[in-house]
Design an enzyme around this catalytic site. Structure first.
Site, mmCIF file in Angstrom:
data_model
loop_
_atom_site.group_PDB
_atom_site.id
_atom_site.type_symbol
_atom_site.label_atom_id
_atom_site.label_comp_id
_atom_site.label_asym_id
_atom_site.label_seq_id
_atom_site.Cartn_x
_atom_site.Cartn_y
_atom_site.Cartn_z
ATOM 1 N N HIS A 1 0.853 -1.195 0.000
ATOM 2 C CA HIS A 1 0.000 0.000 0.000
ATOM 3 C C HIS A 1 0.884 1.240 0.000
ATOM 4 C CE1 HIS A 1 -3.189 2.818 1.033
ATOM 5 N NE2 HIS A 1 -4.017 1.859 0.675
ATOM 6 N N ASP B 1 -7.930 -5.312 -0.129
ATOM 7 C CA ASP B 1 -8.417 -6.213 -1.190
ATOM 8 C C ASP B 1 -8.073 -7.681 -0.955
ATOM 9 O OD1 ASP B 1 -7.596 -3.509 -3.255
ATOM 10 O OD2 ASP B 1 -9.614 -4.243 -2.882
HETATM 11 C C1 SDX Z 1 -6.199 -0.006 -3.037
HETATM 12 O O1 SDX Z 1 -4.441 4.525 -2.169
HETATM 13 C C2 SDX Z 1 -5.365 3.894 -1.544
HETATM 14 O O2 SDX Z 1 -5.793 4.259 -0.482
HETATM 15 C C3 SDX Z 1 -5.932 2.695 -2.277
HETATM 16 C C4 SDX Z 1 -6.937 1.863 -1.520
HETATM 17 C C5 SDX Z 1 -8.211 2.616 -1.253
HETATM 18 O O3 SDX Z 1 -8.909 2.280 -0.286
HETATM 19 O O4 SDX Z 1 -8.567 3.486 -2.095
HETATM 20 O O5 SDX Z 1 -6.390 1.436 -0.282
HETATM 21 C C6 SDX Z 1 -7.342 0.627 -2.324
HETATM 22 O O6 SDX Z 1 -5.957 0.327 -4.166
HETATM 23 C C7 SDX Z 1 -5.342 -1.008 -2.302
HETATM 24 C C8 SDX Z 1 -4.141 -1.523 -3.154
HETATM 25 C C9 SDX Z 1 -4.632 -2.635 -4.086
HETATM 26 N N1 SDX Z 1 -3.550 -3.001 -5.043
HETATM 27 C C10 SDX Z 1 -2.909 -4.163 -4.931
HETATM 28 O O7 SDX Z 1 -3.069 -4.973 -4.020
HETATM 29 C C11 SDX Z 1 -1.924 -4.418 -6.090
HETATM 30 C C12 SDX Z 1 -0.618 -4.962 -5.526
HETATM 31 N N2 SDX Z 1 0.051 -3.882 -4.792
HETATM 32 C C13 SDX Z 1 0.911 -3.032 -5.522
HETATM 33 O O8 SDX Z 1 0.937 -2.979 -6.878
HETATM 34 C C14 SDX Z 1 1.454 -1.835 -4.750
HETATM 35 O O9 SDX Z 1 1.742 -2.263 -3.483
HETATM 36 C C15 SDX Z 1 0.566 -0.603 -4.673
HETATM 37 C C16 SDX Z 1 0.133 -0.174 -6.028
HETATM 38 C C17 SDX Z 1 -0.625 -0.882 -3.826
HETATM 39 C C18 SDX Z 1 1.395 0.501 -4.020
HETATM 40 O O10 SDX Z 1 2.375 0.826 -4.910
HETATM 41 P P1 SDX Z 1 3.521 1.922 -4.553
HETATM 42 O O11 SDX Z 1 3.203 2.650 -3.305
HETATM 43 O O12 SDX Z 1 3.791 2.710 -5.781
HETATM 44 O O13 SDX Z 1 4.714 1.021 -4.174
HETATM 45 P P2 SDX Z 1 5.790 0.477 -5.221
HETATM 46 O O14 SDX Z 1 5.098 -0.127 -6.391
HETATM 47 O O15 SDX Z 1 6.783 1.553 -5.466
HETATM 48 O O16 SDX Z 1 6.452 -0.714 -4.387
HETATM 49 C C19 SDX Z 1 7.489 -0.469 -3.430
HETATM 50 C C20 SDX Z 1 8.327 -1.742 -3.441
HETATM 51 C C21 SDX Z 1 8.811 -2.130 -4.837
HETATM 52 O O17 SDX Z 1 9.991 -2.878 -4.690
HETATM 53 P P3 SDX Z 1 11.441 -2.101 -4.816
HETATM 54 O O18 SDX Z 1 11.401 -1.330 -6.127
HETATM 55 O O19 SDX Z 1 11.525 -1.207 -3.599
HETATM 56 O O20 SDX Z 1 12.452 -3.218 -4.823
HETATM 57 O O21 SDX Z 1 7.534 -2.841 -2.990
HETATM 58 C C22 SDX Z 1 7.381 -3.779 -4.052
HETATM 59 C C23 SDX Z 1 7.745 -3.074 -5.332
HETATM 60 O O22 SDX Z 1 8.255 -3.985 -6.302
HETATM 61 N N3 SDX Z 1 5.986 -4.212 -4.044
HETATM 62 C C24 SDX Z 1 5.563 -5.449 -4.208
HETATM 63 C C25 SDX Z 1 4.183 -5.391 -4.067
HETATM 64 N N4 SDX Z 1 3.805 -4.143 -3.827
HETATM 65 C C26 SDX Z 1 4.927 -3.401 -3.827
HETATM 66 N N5 SDX Z 1 6.237 -6.605 -4.462
HETATM 67 C C27 SDX Z 1 5.473 -7.724 -4.579
HETATM 68 N N6 SDX Z 1 4.116 -7.747 -4.440
HETATM 69 C C28 SDX Z 1 3.449 -6.602 -4.183
HETATM 70 N N7 SDX Z 1 2.145 -6.620 -4.059
#
Ligand code: SDX
Length: 427
Positions: free
Chosen positions: A305, A362
């Site tokens: 998140h 989710d």
């Molecule tokens: C919602 O914003 C909100 O409030 C949203 C929400 C709401 O109520 O409106 O809470 C609802 O959208 C919840 C999120 C649902 N999405 C997912 O579950 C999809 C999987 N999660 C991700 O794609 C990600 O975690 C996000 C999109 C939720 C957040 O992305 P960020 O903040 O841009 O974080 P990032 O992509 O920069 O990740 C940081 C690191 C990265 O690794 P490094 O580059 O530091 O090595 O964490 C890793 C990412 O690769 N990472 C994950 C991961 N999520 C982040 N690695 C594996 N699996 C994951 N799910």
């Protein structure tokens, strides 16, 4: 004298005010930065940027706190009703008995759709994604209420009631269309959640039995999804509304933003992921390793998140409700076991711990929707049903701000510098 921030630029120092929120959050006020220094701030994804001040929802990502108008989500999910939370988000205070009764009456008597709207459904292909139908039909409502007259606040309030009342009908009819069953018209003798379940699962051929546990868990899920400050879809609603687009168009933009799998579309992807893991012998560790391998392109859906760097408080509540609901209806879903194993493995893995990746809203919600009999493509529709009052509340708050301006971010240009046109024969 308030706190100041000094921005040291090559040509001079720039001093900016520091604004402090009611929970102690601080923001450097750069409202005149470009005017005074010709500099802008660059922040793709708005990771460090507050787009506005808001009094609706407070999140402390480090402590896993979520409050709507100061009330903790745990208390609202336990003690409130979805319509009461709609009022709270839109008006800022919990309603008294008379206010809630009148609000409920207003919603109940606006649940029907214009018969011409019903004809739209005939035009959609049977396998149309329900979010496509939701966005199309919600936007079309602006064509039916364009003649509404009065002061803007009253029109917005009436359109808010129309949206809150009609979205369950629009969503349920999208489901009926997909299974070829007759559309069920809303009933004024049913509550909000009951009415939705009736329109989803009732048939004209027999009486419909309301399952109290299903009504309770739906009420809690809608409350838990109702708002989340400046998330992608809510920020989109604010941006579209800032151009003074009508409320139906603004909410449609939120539905479209929510659809993406990084956002609300994740709940559909979570269940598809759990189904794949189950089919693949339930090997959670294998998928944890894949999620850690950037080259795999695989992410653990329902994990991580932008704001929560601790447990998403909603995930904790939903996980507990998931257990209780499945037990209450005597449903054994093997996906729940896969989800628990996956969560355990991730929470004990350094990659996830170092990045503060925890289950989000989710991760468990789809298992409840499955047990309710809601088809996977409609999971994000369920998210939209819950998030609607939040979107509306932010649109109202934006319009109530006398200083509100059209949202128009700047950029840093990195393309070609000036050059002359070349005729095609010389290229
Ligand atoms: C919602 O914003 C909100 O409030 C949203 C929400 C709401 O109520 O409106 O809470 C609802 O959208 C919840 C999120 C649902 N999405 C997912 O579950 C999809 C999987 N999660 C991700 O794609 C990600 O975690 C996000 C999109 C939720 C957040 O992305 P960020 O903040 O841009 O974080 P990032 O992509 O920069 O990740 C940081 C690191 C990265 O690794 P490094 O580059 O530091 O090595 O964490 C890793 C990412 O690769 N990472 C994950 C991961 N999520 C982040 N690695 C594996 N699996 C994951 N799910």
């Amino acid at each position: 004298m308030g706190e100041k921030a000094k921005i040291i630029l090559s040509e001079h120092e720039y001093e900016a005010d520091v604004v402090v929120g009611t929970e102690g959050e601080k923001g450097i006020d750069v409202i005149h930065l470009r005017r005074d220094t010709r500099n802008v701030v660059l922040d793709p994804g708005f990771v460090n940027t507050a787009s506005c001040s808001s009094a609706i929802t407070f999140i402390d990502g480090e402590k896993g706190i979520l409050r709507y108008r100061g009330y903790p989500i745990e208390q609202l999910a336990e003690k409130s009703s979805f319509l009461e939370v709609c009022w709270l988000l839109m008006k800022g205070e919990l309603p008294n008995t008379a206010e809630l009764e009148e609000f409920t009456e207003e919603i109940t008597t606006h649940t029907m759709l214009h018969e011409s709207v019903r004809e739209f459904y005939a035009g959609f292909p049977r396998d149309a994604h329900p979010m496509a139908i939701l966005a199309s039909v919600v936007c079309s409502l602006s064509a039916f209420y364009q003649g509404d007259v009065g002061n803007p606040e009253d029109i917005t309030y009436r359109n808010s009631l129309r949206l809150l009342a009609k979205l369950p009908t629009i969503a349920a009819w999208a489901y009926k269309k997909s299974i070829g069953q007759p559309f069920m018209y809303p009933r004024n003798d049913l509550g909000y959640s009951e009415n939705f379940l009736y329109m989803m699962f009732g048939v004209p051929a027999e009486d419909f039995e309301i399952v109290p546990e299903m009504v309770d868990v739906l009420n809690s899920l809608l409350i838990i999804h109702a708002d989340h400050e400046q998330n992608c879809s809510t920020s989109t609603v604010r941006l579209v509304r800032s151009s003074m687009a009508n409320l139906f168009a603004s909410i449609t933009s939120g539905i479209c933003a929510l659809w993406g799998h990084r956002h609300g579309g994740a709940n559909q992807r979570v269940v598809e992921m759990l189904q794949n893991i189950q089919k693949d012998g339930g090997n959670a560790k294998k998928y944890i390793e894949m999620a850690k391998d950037k080259k795999s392109g695989f992410r653990l859906m329902g994990f991580g998140h932008r704001v929560y760097k601790n447990f998403d408080p909603r995930a904790k509540i939903i996980k507990e409700k998931c257990h209780d609901f499945l037990k209450a209806i005597d449903c054994k879903d093997p996906l729940l076991d896969v989800a628990i194993e996956l969560e355990e493995a991730a929470l004990n893995d350094d990659y996830f711990k170092e990045r503060n990746l925890y289950p989000n809203v989710d991760f468990y919600s789809g298992i409840i929707y499955r047990a309710m009999g809601i088809p996977v493509p409609a999971f994000t529709v369920m998210f939209a049903l819950g998030r609607l009052p939040g979107w509306i509340a932010h649109a109202i708050e934006l319009n109530a701000d006398p200083k509100n301006k059209i949202g128009r971010p700047r950029q840093i240009y990195t393309g070609s510098t000036e050059r002359d046109f070349v005729d095609i024969e010389n290229r």
